[in-house]
Design a protein around this motif. Structure first.
Motif, short mmCIF file in Angstrom:
data_model
loop_
_atom_site.label_atom_id
_atom_site.label_comp_id
_atom_site.label_asym_id
_atom_site.label_seq_id
_atom_site.Cartn_x
_atom_site.Cartn_y
_atom_site.Cartn_z
N PRO A 64 -7.41 2.36 4.71
CA PRO A 64 -6.01 2.11 4.36
C PRO A 64 -5.05 2.66 5.41
O PRO A 64 -3.95 2.13 5.58
CB PRO A 64 -5.85 2.85 3.02
CG PRO A 64 -6.90 3.91 3.03
CD PRO A 64 -8.06 3.30 3.76
N LEU A 86 0.82 -1.21 0.00
CA LEU A 86 0.00 0.00 0.00
C LEU A 86 0.86 1.26 0.00
O LEU A 86 0.50 2.27 -0.60
CB LEU A 86 -0.94 0.01 1.21
CG LEU A 86 -2.12 -0.96 1.18
CD1 LEU A 86 -2.88 -0.89 2.48
CD2 LEU A 86 -3.03 -0.64 0.01
N LEU A 119 -8.22 1.49 -2.13
CA LEU A 119 -8.72 1.20 -0.79
C LEU A 119 -9.24 2.46 -0.11
O LEU A 119 -10.22 2.42 0.64
CB LEU A 119 -7.60 0.57 0.05
CG LEU A 119 -8.01 0.00 1.41
CD1 LEU A 119 -9.14 -1.01 1.26
CD2 LEU A 119 -6.82 -0.66 2.10
N ALA A 137 -11.68 -1.41 5.50
CA ALA A 137 -11.76 -0.47 4.39
C ALA A 137 -10.95 0.80 4.63
O ALA A 137 -10.99 1.72 3.81
CB ALA A 137 -13.22 -0.09 4.13
#
Length: 209
Positions: A128, A63, A73, A126
């Motif tokens: 990030p 990420l 995300l 949900a």
């Protein structure tokens, strides 16, 4: 581990005490029933554990390395927050029309346990920032020389269990205040506030590059 444990639990307390979407949702669900509130806590902490394990395997580094993955995300998280906000505002409107414990209010209270658990889990997974935070938070408390993966997973378990107890106090407190908070006016205002906060957090997440 024994020397780093007090520091870790202190840091967990500071993290849990910081207001965020999960806190708002837990309080909101606790207004409906202690069962709904506690199951929301369990869902949220399942998400905490999942992100901790993912961080232990180094997968959340994707990420931070991929802007596209983070943005996907982030948008999903924003949609989830806005959806929860809209649901809270709709519940506030039903409360105004039917009273706190009229048919409309009771419909909101009697939602399934799975829905409460799923809501807490979905909200956490949900987000990030929760993933990136786990990646930066847990490694700081791995004792020198300890096996990295087992230590990280163990810390993730401890983090989740500790927060179950911490947020359980929120559920207990709201339950103790139920006689006051169940009044139609108070319940409506709290639903409106929680819905507005969740909407604002969702819009902020959507705009936060």
């Amino acid at each position: 581990m024994s020397t780093s444990l007090p520091a870790f639990l202190g840091a967990c307390t500071l993290v849990a005490a910081s207001p965020g979407p999960s806190t708002v949702l837990i309080v909101k669900q606790s207004l409906r029933s202690r069962r709904a509130g506690f199951l929301t806590v369990l869902g949220n902490e399942t998400g905490v554990f999942v992100w901790g394990v993912v961080a232990a395997f180094g997968l959340t580094a994707l990420l931070t390395a991929s802007q596209a993955a983070y943005d996907v995300l982030r948008v999903v998280g924003a949609v989830v927050l806005v959806w929860f906000g809209v649901q809270a505002l709709r519940q506030a409107r039903r409360t105004e029309e039917d009273g706190a414990w009229g048919d409309g209010g009771r419909e909101g209270v009697e939602q399934s346990g799975w829905a409460s658990y799923r809501g807490g889990l979905l909200l956490n997974l949900a987000n990030p920032k929760a993933a990136v935070f786990a990646l930066s938070f847990l490694p700081q408390f791995v004792p020198e020389g300890a096996p990295h993966l087992p230590a990280m997973v163990g810390l993730a378990v401890l983090w989740a269990v500790y927060e179950v107890g911490y947020y359980g106090l929120y559920v207990w407190f709201v339950g103790r205040m139920k006689a006051v908070l169940s009044r139609a006016g108070a319940r409506r205002r709290l639903e409106q506030v929680s819905g507005g906060v969740l909407l604002l957090l969702g819009l902020r997440m959507a705009l936060d590059g």
